[in-house]
Design an enzyme around this catalytic site. Structure first.
Site, mmCIF file in Angstrom:
data_model
loop_
_atom_site.group_PDB
_atom_site.id
_atom_site.type_symbol
_atom_site.label_atom_id
_atom_site.label_comp_id
_atom_site.label_asym_id
_atom_site.label_seq_id
_atom_site.Cartn_x
_atom_site.Cartn_y
_atom_site.Cartn_z
ATOM 1 N N SER A 259 32.890 31.516 11.825
ATOM 2 C CA SER A 259 33.547 32.050 13.233
ATOM 3 C C SER A 259 35.084 32.580 12.225
ATOM 4 O O SER A 259 35.440 32.253 11.581
ATOM 5 C CB SER A 259 34.115 31.381 14.363
ATOM 6 O OG SER A 259 34.552 30.904 14.554
ATOM 7 N N ASP A 260 35.133 34.363 12.671
ATOM 8 C CA ASP A 260 37.139 33.842 12.759
ATOM 9 C C ASP A 260 38.276 32.905 13.412
ATOM 10 O O ASP A 260 37.109 32.339 14.427
ATOM 11 C CB ASP A 260 37.231 35.449 13.391
ATOM 12 C CG ASP A 260 38.946 35.953 12.553
ATOM 13 O OD1 ASP A 260 38.902 35.689 12.120
ATOM 14 O OD2 ASP A 260 38.952 37.072 12.194
ATOM 15 N N TRP A 261 38.811 33.200 14.305
ATOM 16 C CA TRP A 261 39.772 31.667 14.336
ATOM 17 C C TRP A 261 40.245 32.325 15.582
ATOM 18 O O TRP A 261 40.178 33.045 15.647
ATOM 19 C CB TRP A 261 41.126 31.691 13.710
ATOM 20 C CG TRP A 261 41.691 31.464 11.506
ATOM 21 C CD1 TRP A 261 41.882 30.321 11.983
ATOM 22 C CD2 TRP A 261 40.615 31.068 10.743
ATOM 23 N NE1 TRP A 261 41.580 29.567 10.545
ATOM 24 C CE2 TRP A 261 40.722 30.196 9.419
ATOM 25 C CE3 TRP A 261 39.187 31.978 10.489
ATOM 26 C CZ2 TRP A 261 39.917 29.731 8.930
ATOM 27 C CZ3 TRP A 261 38.638 31.571 8.910
ATOM 28 C CH2 TRP A 261 39.069 30.887 8.295
ATOM 29 N N SER A 263 38.047 32.650 18.186
ATOM 30 C CA SER A 263 37.102 33.643 18.692
ATOM 31 C C SER A 263 36.178 32.975 19.246
ATOM 32 O O SER A 263 34.998 34.461 19.511
ATOM 33 C CB SER A 263 36.463 35.021 17.349
ATOM 34 O OG SER A 263 35.461 33.374 16.261
#
Length: 698
Positions: A259-261, A263
């Protein structure tokens, strides 16, 4: 790679790049998929449930947690694409890293071999800095010019992006550093990115937003990062439709998905989505997974799948078998700086020139230099920011080239502007992650440019930005417009080389620059009453309601849109001038009739009709005479950057594969090639077609 300059030949990177650009067969990871999976299974059998949950949730913000007692190393992940982002709050960081030109400038080179060299240099610095995973390349489509992260990406066309990204991935992973394709998917604005919902149809996804990811996957990319936005109503990082069905199923990705941070929000959805690694960790999975397991809402098999995927991918790249850090690469930073310089040289785009350029260093006229970035290095902000070292400011590069001929004045008077033989005026924007920015320049910057061009008709406007800006109200009055993007630490030397004629410009736009933002296919995406340019903190952002971004234009993005709507842009996709001239022969197709599924060969000649060496970017577009679905006027399906000496003629050969004629058939959920006649168009820009031929597919 091609080096070409005027009026003298600039010898650059001859030994540095030719070796690293030699193409071999696509490399396989050091450890086979079967062996990596077997070893991952053996490790998994030794891990406790707690250890597995810690592995699938990030550690200390930027790490995959290690378990030394099991032989599992801790692995550091760093941003991104245009160099190694140094985080001073963490220990054992590199003392310095090269700031390369922004990826959009690399895309403007239209040189995939250069993308390989660029990425290989960044990958070697990753190895020097103990970085196991580079959180790049960023590769989202340039849908709107206002997107704050356009500078991190490779432009508007899926074919160009695919060709650049596949070589970037190869260059990066040939160093033993894992490449991460991001941000998956339809993440085309940074305005309230956590609370935007991209509503996009199946055909549009496959024709526009997925080809770059598919090319990176086929090139061997081992990691993918999901995006902040929702996709058709569900956050991408916890969407089974996005990760399991689309990324893993239809695109065939088998590596690590992160995942993006901050998110994602729902541990149950994260675990069931096909996601492997929640970043930055210590959040949803660590907090809720044990309870979900106890309640039977998720199965241990789901957790095992995630942990096994992380282990298998890292083992495959050899990260369990050798140290990541290799300080021998510290000795190569000078070579990397040379790659950065060449990337800047090939990325500079000369958009307009009424004859004022090249401005020879040994002339006699008086030069006035002024503007925004004379004494400040322009670069994009956020996680992709790379500070660099030994920065060459524009003022320094101009002074080194023109000496006493040039006068630098921060706020010139009307009389000073009028008296100059040539004005070099710097302007642009500082784009950043976390917010979009207006298409128009700031009022003071716009006024400065309009004033200069009105007072002196020999004003050269130098633009540094991460994407297109509004130039309509002064473009006609400017003597020349030079697009320098974000040039990296030494790129201002390249920019001034182009202005001086020491390097013949060969950059071409990887984007369309519209006249007004209202002409854009994405116009109107910002909710009523909200302004771009004002980033919000995470808490403020999440307090806002989710807003829809409807991709109503479908496959008509970039030049496809402007041509279909008969809207004349200010500068077309693929545009860029040279200090020489090129003539094209008519393209020739080997067979006038071909079977669907058969490759089609196209040749054409290109002639340097001028007096100086240069390089032309030959662009090939395909247009169906008739189609069962609405299709663009033309689509880029081939390009080649060809160096040519004065008077030299070369034959360029393109091979068109079945996919180059295809559209995404939503009834079949697959690519289809309709029978009939197709035109093949060849030229130097999307609006500068020099010749065409046709082939009938039976």
């Amino acid at each position: 790679m091609n080096s070409y300059s005027i009026p003298r030949f600039t010898m650059v990177l001859a030994g540095v790049l030719m070796g690293c650009l030699a193409m071999a067969a696509p490399d396989q990871p050091p450890v086979s998929a079967e062996k990596a999976d077997e070893r991952a299974g053996a490790l998994l059998a030794k891990m406790t449930t707690e250890q597995k949950l810690e592995l699938i949730s990030g550690h200390n913000q930027f790490f995959i947690k290690g378990f030394p007692e099991l032989g599992i190393p801790q692995l550091y992940m760093s941003d991104a694409t245009q160099g190694v982002h140094i985080r001073p709050q963490l220990s054992n960081q590199l003392e310095k890293s090269v700031a390369f030109p922004a990826p959009i400038a690399l895309a403007a080179s239209w040189n995939p071999d250069l993308a390989y060299a660029y990425a290989k240099a960044v990958g070697e610095e990753c190895r020097a800095g103990d970085v196991a995973v580079l959180l790049g390349p960023g590769m989202n489509i340039y849908r709107v010019s206002q997107c704050g992260r356009n500078f991190e990406y490779f432009g508007e066309d899926p074919y160009l992006i695919a060709r650049m990204v596949e070589r970037y991935v190869r260059g990066m992973q040939d160093t033993g550093t894992m490449a991460t394709l991001k941000h998956f998917v339809a993440n085309n604005t940074d305005h309230r990115r956590r609370t935007s919902n991209s509503i996009v149809d199946e055909r549009t996804l496959h024709e526009i937003y997925l080809p770059g990811f598919k090319a990176g996957i086929d090139a061997g990319a081992l990691a993918v990062m999901t995006s902040y936005n929702q996709v058709n109503g569900e956050w991408a990082g916890q969407s089974r439709a996005v990760i399991t069905d689309l990324l893993r199923g239809q695109l065939g990705f088998k590596g690590l998905v992160m995942s993006d941070w901050t998110s994602v929000w729902d541990a149950e959805k994260i675990i069931k989505s096909g996601q492997d690694l929640e970043m930055p960790g210590k959040a949803n999975i660590v907090k809720d997974a044990a309870r979900l397991l106890a309640e039977g809402k998720v199965a241990m098999a789901d957790v095992d799948r995630m942990a096994r995927s992380i282990l298998r991918t890292c083992i495959a790249l050899g990260l369990h078998d050798r140290p990541v850090k290799d300080e021998r690469f510290l000795a190569k930073f000078a070579d990397h700086e040379s790659v950065a310089l060449q990337s800047a040289r090939e990325g500079v785009v000369l958009l307009k020139n009424n004859g004022v350029l090249p401005l020879a260093p040994k002339g006699t006229g008086k030069i006035l230099a002024t503007g925004t970035f004379m004494e400040k290095l322009p670069r994009g902000g956020g996680s992709a920011d790379v500070l660099g070292y030994n920065a060459v400011l524009l003022k320094q590069a101009i002074a080194e080239t023109y000496g006493e001929r040039v006068t630098f004045v921060a706020e010139p008077t009307d009389e000073q502007l009028k008296a100059a033989d040539v004005v070099l005026l710097s302007t642009g924007t500082l784009d950043k992650e976390g917010a979009d920015r207006p298409f128009a320049l700031a009022k003071a910057d716009e006024a400065r440019v309009q004033r200069a061009v009105s007072l002196n008709p020999r004003t050269v406007v130098i633009v540094n930005s991460g994407g297109g800006i509004q130039m309509t109200d002064w473009n006609e009055q400017a003597a020349a417009v030079v697009y320098g993007w974000y040039p990296g630490q030494v790129g201002n030397r390249a920019l001034v080389e182009v202005i001086a004629g020491l390097t013949n410009p060969s950059g071409r736009l990887p984007i369309t620059i519209e006249r007004r933002f209202k002409d854009s296919p994405g116009y109107g995406y910002v909710p009523a009453g909200e302004d771009v340019g004002k980033g919000l903190k995470r808490g403020e952002e999440m307090a806002k309601p989710v807003y829809p971004i409807e991709y109503k234009e479908g496959v008509f993005v970039g030049y496809r849109w402007y041509e279909a709507k008969k809207i004349a842009p200010l500068y077309a996709f693929g545009a860029g001038l040279s200090y020489t001239t090129y003539a094209y022969g008519q393209p020739v197709i080997a067979k006038a009739n071909a079977k669907r599924g058969e490759a089609v060969t196209v040749t054409c000649t290109v002639h340097n009709t001028g007096k100086v060496a240069g390089a032309e970017v030959v662009q090939l577009y395909v247009r169906p005479a008739k189609a069962p679905v609405p299709r663009p006027e033309k689509e880029l399906k081939g390009f080649a950057k060809i160096p040519l000496a004065p008077g030299e003629v070369k034959t360029v050969t393109f091979t068109l594969n079945p996919r180059d004629f295809a559209y995404w058939d939503v009834a079949r959920h697959d690519w289809s090639v309709a029978p009939g006649r197709y035109q093949v168009l060849v030229g130097g820009a999307s609006d500068r077609i020099a010749g065409e031929a046709s082939v009938t597919l039976e």
